[in-house]
Each structure stands twice: as structure tokens, then as C-alpha cells.
Design an enzyme around this catalytic site. Sequence first.
Site, PDB file in Angstrom:
ATOM      1  N   PHE A  13      15.929  57.693   7.877  1.00 56.45           N
ATOM      2  CA  PHE A  13      16.181  57.190   6.522  1.00 56.45           C
ATOM      3  C   PHE A  13      17.525  56.488   6.425  1.00 56.45           C
ATOM      4  CE2 PHE A  13      13.916  61.303   6.398  1.00 56.45           C
ATOM      5  CZ  PHE A  13      12.648  60.805   6.154  1.00 56.45           C
ATOM      6  N   ALA A  30       7.694  47.757  12.090  1.00 55.70           N
ATOM      7  CA  ALA A  30       6.283  47.460  12.356  1.00 55.70           C
ATOM      8  C   ALA A  30       6.049  45.968  12.494  1.00 55.70           C
ATOM      9  CB  ALA A  30       5.420  48.039  11.241  1.00 55.70           C
ATOM     10  N   ARG A  69      -0.832  42.518   5.335  1.00 56.42           N
ATOM     11  CA  ARG A  69      -1.913  43.238   6.010  1.00 56.42           C
ATOM     12  C   ARG A  69      -1.522  44.698   6.211  1.00 56.42           C
ATOM     13  NH1 ARG A  69      -5.763  41.253   9.407  1.00 56.42           N
ATOM     14  NH2 ARG A  69      -4.606  39.347   9.805  1.00 56.42           N
ATOM     15  N   LYS A 104      -3.725  54.933   6.983  1.00 54.88           N
ATOM     16  CA  LYS A 104      -3.273  56.318   6.854  1.00 54.88           C
ATOM     17  C   LYS A 104      -1.744  56.404   6.901  1.00 54.88           C
ATOM     18  CE  LYS A 104      -5.792  59.569   8.579  1.00 54.88           C
ATOM     19  NZ  LYS A 104      -6.509  60.518   9.451  1.00 54.88           N
ATOM     20  N   VAL A 161       6.648  48.169   4.768  1.00 54.02           N
ATOM     21  CA  VAL A 161       6.142  49.143   3.796  1.00 54.02           C
ATOM     22  C   VAL A 161       6.968  50.430   3.778  1.00 54.02           C
ATOM     23  CG1 VAL A 161       4.477  50.110   5.438  1.00 54.02           C
ATOM     24  CG2 VAL A 161       4.052  50.338   2.989  1.00 54.02           C
ATOM     25  N   GLY A 162       7.836  50.591   4.757  1.00 63.22           N
ATOM     26  CA  GLY A 162       8.515  51.873   4.921  1.00 63.22           C
ATOM     27  C   GLY A 162       9.383  52.305   3.757  1.00 63.22           C
ATOM     28  N   GLU A 163       9.867  51.357   2.997  1.00 62.85           N
ATOM     29  CA  GLU A 163      10.791  51.705   1.919  1.00 62.85           C
ATOM     30  C   GLU A 163      10.252  51.382   0.531  1.00 62.85           C
ATOM     31  OE1 GLU A 163      14.965  50.756   4.158  1.00 62.85           O
ATOM     32  OE2 GLU A 163      13.555  49.119   3.900  1.00 62.85           O
TER      33      GLU A 163
END
Lengths: 328, 748, 176
Positions: free
Chosen positions: B250, B520, B623, B628, B698-700
Amino acid sequence: MKAFTLDHAADAQDALDALGAGATAIAGGTNLVDLMKLQIAAPDRLVSIRRTGLDQIAPDGEGLRIGALVTNADCAADGRVRRDWPLLAQAILAGASPQLRNRATTGGNLCQRTRCGYFYDTTQACNKRAPGTGCGALGGFNRIHAVLGTSDACIATYPGDMAVALLALDAEVLTQGPDGERTIPVGQFHRQPGDDPSRDNTLLPGELITGVRLPAPSGGMQIYRKVRDRASYAFALVSVAADLAMEDGRIARCALAFGSLGTVPWRDRAVEQALVGETPSPALFDKAADVLLRDARGFGENDFKIVLARRALAATLAEATLSNPAKG
Amino acid sequence: MRLPFSDMYNRPDERNLLDRTGQGLIGKPLDRPEGPLKVSGAATYSAEWNLPNCAEGVLVLASIPQGTVREIHADPVLAMPGVMAVIADKAMVRRSAQGTAGKAPAQDVTTVEYFGQPVAVVVAETFEQARDAALALRVDYDPAEKPVPLDPESPQAEVETPSDSKPIEGGDLDAAMREAAFAIDVSYDTPGHASAAMEPHVTIAEWQDDRLILRGSYQMLSHNVKEIADCLSIKPDKVRIIAPYVGGGFGSKLGITHEAVAAAVAAREIGRPVRVVMTRQQVFQTVMRRSETRQRVRLAADAGGRIVGLGHEALVSNLPQEDFAEPVTQATEFLYGGDNRLLKVEVARISRLTAGSVRAPGEAVGMQVLEAAMDELAEAIGMDPIELRKRNLPATVPVEGTPYSSRMLVEALEAGAKAFGWDRRQPTPCQTREGDWWIGHGVASAARVNMMVPAEARVTLNPDGSALVETDQTDIGTGSYAILGQIAGEMLGLPIERVKVELGDTRLPAGAGSGGSFGAISTGSAVMRACEAIRETLAKKLGCEAEELQLKDGVASGGGKQQPIAGLVQEKPLAETGSIKPGKTAKDFSQASYGAFFAEVAVHAFTGETRVRRMTGAFGFGRVLNAKTARSQCLGGMVWGIGSALTEELAFDLRDGHLVNHDLAEYHVPVHADVPAIEVILLEERDAAASPLQAKGVGELGICGAAGAIANAIHNACGVRVRSFPLTLDKLIDQLPDPFAPATAKVA
Amino acid sequence: MHARVNGTEHPLPHDSRRTLLDWLREDLGLTGTKKGCDHGQCGACTVLVDGRRINSCLSLAQLHDGDAIETIEAIGSADALAPLQRAFVAHDGFQCGYCTPGQICSATALMSELAEGWASAVTEDIAAAPVVTRAELQERMSGNLCRCGAYSNIIAALEEVIAAEGPLRIDAEASA
């Protein structure tokens, strides 16, 4: 953690001998090991009292005797406690986590030390940890601190839940010491800081808690309301333990104790006197809060506790006494 | 192998290859391949490497805010059992390295810059001995003659405009505010936050001659190698870092921290491997904080609810000379319109541990405030807050005029509203009471910039028809193992069981690292490109054009021919290294991931306790690579939103600057009971400008605005607007309606 | 002094300061049990002692003479996962994985506690056997922090396992 010797007492007498020789008792260790890692506590000799057989819950007249080594989890799981003293089970279950309750004991929990951040930090002044160094919480970050029973030397709270319920239930702490057995009402067990905050309670040197005695069940409505910053696994900002009975629309009997509001689990008979015989109403609850908080003093960050205590008391009394108790 | 494009991502790759491949792995909600190891305790985290003869180091922290170390009384400690060394080497660091720094942070621990800064490391045979000795070590200090202030609000604090954050100005905001039909001018503050990754910072350092091997918990290994090498004045190629599993980061493990250098220095000094694990308290006190912020938001709207003026000004803090300043207005730049603008961040120089990246730096706190202020504007106008947002999405980025690469904000607001049941919300506060609880609903937009960073990965197609993906990319819980395997399997037409992914070792090609939601898309694009190179070879071997090549279930077909992939590889594995670097697309387009948050809260009418009862998030981030793991990233972000809204706050004592709540008992991250069943909606989107994968970060995203939705829901529930996060009950309790008052409210 | 760990007897450590957690990790090499805070504030170190879950970081190893200790390694290995572990994988009940062994040990004990009828702070009628609701599971798992925020997925995994094979039924009405 400083080096120490660890002995294992075979029975209560063995434990008392070790305590008499200056050892510190360890049972579950959930608070003591925590403090020892930070060298807030640094005993050079520990005696484990885990094998002293004080782990039974047994009837005691119409009451119940809970051994000092009964874990919080076992106490809260006990069918008799849940049926006849639900306040105690509720309070225990409101505290800590299942893992901690499986290890923490009845006796140890009574001796739990404060969560004051200045007590917990050896770089800071703290009269409780290091007498004479001053009180860092005065003028510091004191959001979790007490508004009742404070002194110029200390404003730390007793952080636990179980003792608050025990106080409302008129329980007694049973001890054994060099001079024999003592029975200490829970209300006289914890010490207000005064000018010696280092002593949290009235246990004497060499004295061992053997158990807690609950008097006969009151049969009243019992509620433990804990207000905290998270929904679980957090210490109370304020908690209210109530044991109350109604008769003909009036409060016939009531016992109220408060946690994390004072430096010790707090009970004020004048609050109860203000309520008994009266018809419950928001105005009455306010009057009771006036009595409770007449000497309350905030230290900045914790001023809100005075308002919170008033409202938590009102919520508890409303739940216990008003005909359409509002449930969340 | 020559590919039809350069490393630099200069123009959008519109070929959209992953929609034309046939393996069907991309986007699928596949389980994490490393899952069985993690759930059985068999994944090896950094503290868990069993090195023979490894000694234990424990850091010693300063007990003064600023000054110099006059004397370290090492002798009594050296006489303690098992103690081997007390080290306060000039190479040891005072601060943590910022993300992607690639060079040493401030060194020399004889100067103390903040309370809790490490000043020495004590090394002993066992952890118990080292811990005891560290606490016993007496250090004398001389206080600083000219200390910097401890409080960002102090008039003595020097306030600067950060070097990389020029104010954005357009039109005349003051005039717009004066003339607007509706104007909101509000100040909010947010507290400091801690990353509080569950795995504490740890390094095991081992020297093999002049080569250093670190097993450590870090996020960005290729940068970390340079940082540690610079600290020790050795060449980066002498350093190897191994970190296959990282217990959360993080942001706090982006750059190397104190324990890494301490372990390396100590291992060199005693000639044995040394492990230094920070205690939880040390992690809080010394690694990294998100800066507290004070934010002023001005919104001017016309009678139709169109924003004509927008101001967002923030004061943040950091240590002197530190480049990083929480980029609070980062998303405000592109999110809503309004030609009259003033966006500005200033940084106050104070003495506190290094401020740096904590999950979604900038947006995490900037968006929650902007979105709370938007709610205030909607209320002032009397407009539905979703409608207000929809009405104010500009065609191009205000002031700059840059086009958006893609933006599914409207879709997210609409999909989220439908799933959440927004139409049943009461528009005015204090309308719904269930027992002792006020119920309310709130919405907020989500936005987080998309970034690509340089990345490389090697893909090897083996003669047995299996593939291996290798990169030093880390998986800090983000799903790197899963998605990199999926990309390779998809591109090479292999079932996922045939693809192996090896990560977290600097002997492998340098991936992007984990940070800024770029892992990613950056490393994934590198994997994709390596696979493209392999596909070129396979096409040639099969005898067809690369365009015609179809790879599925281990079989290659094209140009009327068909052959097992394994047969095409023959004896020698096909290995290719793919590479990508950000290029012109990063400047030509405004790239961001978007979404919307919906929250239902209950506020206790007596005590002000707040519980989040329901939460829905709808997100568009290009995309979806794995539905999941992407969903889990969103979920996790929203849990952070709950913490940011309700419980998390670093509390500093302004008398000496020490952090009061430096453990997990008093710094309240949400627990299970704080988190309801969260609903996540993933929207289908393609964004060719963002990456060849058509994916964005998308992580944050899940945290960026989430706390705003909760704050808005609290206002909707009980009518109280608190402009100071977290919204703890003490800030509500004085303003709550009389709990006994006859309800004007409907009782549910 | 000995304790039985995952079915095997081991002599307890000589240093009285060594915690159960450090003994498991450092002396026995059972590193599945994690150290997150070392002060009973996160639950990553949860193990089962005589079937009960405890924070191994706050327990001195020498106090476990004669105890039977189970760690994550005994619950299931990577190639022979227990149902709860499989459910964690399927529901993505973890991200970084560091809190996961503690969560799973805790959840394992939770199911026994429910079977024994233990109440929790959210049990409506504290004298009666608890009804398994989502709120009950959340409360009972609250001693295990997950900073990645996988809570929703962990509860989903737990619900699935309890519904499939636990002695208890999820009360769908009360969970709604």
C-alpha cells in the site's frame, strides 16, 4: 523483554510463596506479556499460576463463584452466567477478541492496565509507569481518557469491560494473601489515581486473586452498552452496565456502572437514587446524567465523553424502561 | 524479433488482440495460482527464509524530535548476553525512499529529523536478546538549534509549492463565485494515514563476497536495488533482491526503508546474515505516512447546476527537501468542468516521519473531499447528486483541452444506482429512522489517474508446450501471479495449468513493480509483447502470417495449416523478452479509471456511532484481466474508504511530535464487523490509449472517493455535515437531533 | 517440558522470553503462523491450543507444557486443502495472504464455538444458542485484521463451508 525466571506453581500455596518472595503472577499473560515486550513491566521473576486449580465456576449459595483462572471465554459461555447474570456475559463478549478471551482470565482482566498512550510509550512522561515523571496525557492527546476521578497526576482510564459489569452486579473479589483471605467489593478493588497512580488497585503485596463472587441473580433487565470507534475489537469510549427492574411503570431498582468514563470502573449511588421510584422519561434520564456528570471534567480531546456519557445513559435507560424499546 | 512498434507506447494499439485470441482466459475469474500456498501457510514471506547462522537486528528509535546524537552508550549493551554489535553507520537512512526514487534517501542517522527516527541497530544472536538490548541502549542527544515546526498549521512552518505541482489557473474563480447562482466554499481536513500492511517491514541481508542478497518485503525491486546500492556505495548489479511474496504494501514498501540498510550494514560488519524485522510500533513511527491535508473547495454553479467555477486548494506536509507532496488535486484536474479554476497544492515543512505514497496518493483524500463538497452543492441546488455529476462532465480536460481516452463515469453512476436502489433514497436528511438508528444514503464518483511505467518480462515457450513467465514484478496481493499467467496463456493459446509465473527476483527482467495501480498494465503489456514475439516465430514456423495465427489449447492454426504448439517449438525453448515504456499516449490522452460509490449508513441517534450497512461500487477501468482479483482490489479499496471515513487517523502529539497511536489497537483499521457485504460491479470497457491490453489500473480505484459517499450518507441520515475526517462520533454527537424528539421522520 | 505441535512432541524453548509464536516460527520452522503486530492486536498469529484459538504472540512458550497445539500447517497442506482453505481460494478470501493462516485458524475455531453454542456480542438472546447470521460471523472474526480488505470474501467463504458441512445452518432470513 528483560530476562526473567519462570516458575510454575503447583497449587495456590506454592503461588503465594512465590508472590511473597517477590514474583509476579502470570496467568493468561495477554496484558502482562504485551507490557513486558515494551518493558513497561519488567519483572525478573514470574510465577505461573495456571496450574493452581482456580479455574472452576461453582455455585456459592444463591450466587456464583468464578475462579480467578476461568477464562473470559469460559465465563461468557457458562450457561448459568448467561441465564442469570447476562450482563457479565455481555460485557465480556464486548471486550477484546475471541482469541484474547480464550486466554485472558477473570483475575487477570481485573488487573488489566490502562491503554493510555503515554503509559504505553516509555519515551513519554507517565506517573503510572514511572512515578514522578509527570502526566503526558494532560495537555497531550487525551481522547480516550477519563473525565471522572482524575487527578493532577493521572487521567488514565481502566479500559476493561468485565469489571464494569461486575461493579453493577455488586460482585466481590476474593483474594488470598500472607495475612489470609479477603473479600473486596469490586467497587473498592480499583484505585483512583490520587497522587499515586502507579497502584491500579488495592491488592496488597503478595496477595493473589482467587476468584470473583457474584451475589444472587437480581432478575432485572440487564444491558451492557459499549460505545467505541470500531464496531468490534476496540476499547470503549464509554460503556454503560445497567441492571434495572420496573414496577408499576416506575423504576423499582437500578444499578448502573460506567466504563472508560472514569479512572476506575465508575458507580455513583446518587445516580441510582435519582432514578429509583421515578417514572422513566427523557427528562429523568437527563437529571440522572446531571448527577453522574456533576464533577466531570474534560481535558480537551475527551470533552465529548461528557456528552457521550449522557446520551449513552439515556439510550440504555430508554432501552431498559420505555415500553417500546427501540432496537437497532 | 522485430515487432511492429517501438518500446515506447506512442500510439494506441487498436488491434485489440486480446479480443481476437481464443483461449478464453482473459477476464475470467480464475483463482490465484499461489492461493493454495497462501491458505496453507506455505508461501515464504521475507522473514521466513531460514538462513544458517543468521543474527537478529532490532532498530533503536530516537526519543527526541530533532537534534544530533551526541553519544551512544554501547558498552553496557555489548556486555549483554548474545549481543554482537551496536551499529549507527553513516550509510543508515533517516528517511524511507520515495517510490521509484532509485537512489538513497537521506542518510546518516547521527542527525535526528523526527521523533522515532532510527538511530542505531542492535545485533544479537536471538531476537529476544536483540530486543532487550535495543530497549536498554542509552543514547544522548543534543537538541536541534533551529528545529522545524512539528505542526503544519504553525505560522513558523515554511510553506512551499512542490516542484512538480504547478497551480492550475483559468478564468476568474473569485468572480465566478460572486456571480454564481449557487456557491459552495468549504474547508475540510483529513488526517494522516498509515499503510499498515499486515506484514511488517523486514529484510534479511546476506553478503556473498562483495555481492549482497536481500530477502525483503518491497514493492518495486528494480528501483529498490538501486536505492540500496546507492546507500552502500556499491554497484546495483552487486545486489539481488528476492521477494516472491509480499504481505501487503500500500505504498509503504515502494522505496527501501531503514531496516534494509541496517540489515545490510550489520551483515557486512559481523560477517553473518542479519535479519531486521521492524516492530509494528516502529513501522507506524518511522516508515511512511500519508500527509494530513487541509483542503478548501470552492464550487460555483449556474441555475441549471452547471459548474462554472471550481477551486481546490490543499495544504499538505512533509519533511524539508522531500520532493513528494500528496497530490490532492490530481483527479480534480480532469473530473468536472468549470472554466474558472484554481487548483493548488502547497506543502508545509515539518518534523514528522516521511510523507509518501499511501494507497492512491492524491485521490484517496482529494476525491473524498471533492465528492463531499459536490454533495453540498447538490443540496444547495436541490438537485439529485447523480444528476449534478452527470451534468458536469467536460468534453475535454478543462484548461488543457486533452481528450479522454475513455471514461465510464456515467455508466458507473447509472449501473451503481440501479443495483443499489438509489431511487428509494430520501433526498432530505433525517427522514428514515429504524429503531435507534438514522438511515441515510450517499453517492460519490470514483476517479484515479492511469499510469504506465517501464516494464520488462520474459516469456519462455517450452518444447513440452508449457510456458514460463518471468519478471521481478511483485505480487503484494494485487494478483500479479494470476493475471500475468492469464495474459501469457491467452496470447499463446495454452490452458492456464500450462503456464507458470515466477516473480519477485531481480535476476529476472525488471517489471514495473507494484504501485500506482500500474503493475498489471505495465508488466502485463510487457508479457503480452513477449508473447507477440513468440507468436511471430510460431507463425513463421507454421507458415502463416502472424495476423492469421490462431493459438488455442496448445494447437496452432492458420493459413489452412494446423499443428501442436509443442511441435513448433521442437528442442529449443522459445524465449522472448517483452518491454514497454510510457510514450506519447500518456500525454495525448487524459487517462483515468472511473467509478461510482453508493453507501447506506446507520447513525445511532443517541451516540453517533456509524455503521456502514451496505456499499456498492461500480467501476470502469478498461479491460478486466481477472474478474475475481479485480473485484477484490475494488473491495479492498472500499474497505479503506470505510476506514478513511470513520476510523483511521494518525494522532501526533504537537508538543514533541511523537505519534501517539502507533499500534493496531489504537490506529483503527476496519475490522470484519465494520465491513458489510460489499457489492462490486465491473463494467466492460476497452482503452487502447492506456495499454496494449486495453486495460487501466484498478488497484487503488476502490478507495478514491469511497469515504465521500459515506460522509454524504451520514449527512443524509442525520443531517450533520462534518468537514473533518474521520467522522468519529465525537464530531457528530453535539449536532445530532434530539433522539427523543417526536419524529418528523418516518419510522421504518 | 514438552508441547505437542501438529501431533508431534517438541521440547519447549530454554529462553523463558520466547513466545509461542516465535517458538513455532523460529525453532520449529512452522512459519505459516504469522507475526503481524506481536501484541495481540491483529490476529495473524492465531493458532489452536487444545482446540481453542489464541494469539500465540502473547503467550510465553514455556506456559504450554502438555498442551496440544495446532497451526495452519495441520489444517491442510497446499496439495490437500481443507474445505475452509479451498473456500478461501475460491472466494478470494485473501490478497497478500499474510493474515490468511490466522483467519483460517480463527474460522476453524469459530465453527467449534458455534457448535458449542457460544454467544457473541451481537447474539440477540445471550442465554440461547446463537443463530448463525452474517453479523455473527463478522463479529466472531473481528479479532483478525485484513488490511487488503478481503473481509466480504472471507465471510462468503465461511458461509459456504458452514452451509455445506457445518453442524449449523446459515439463517438466510436473519442474514439478509
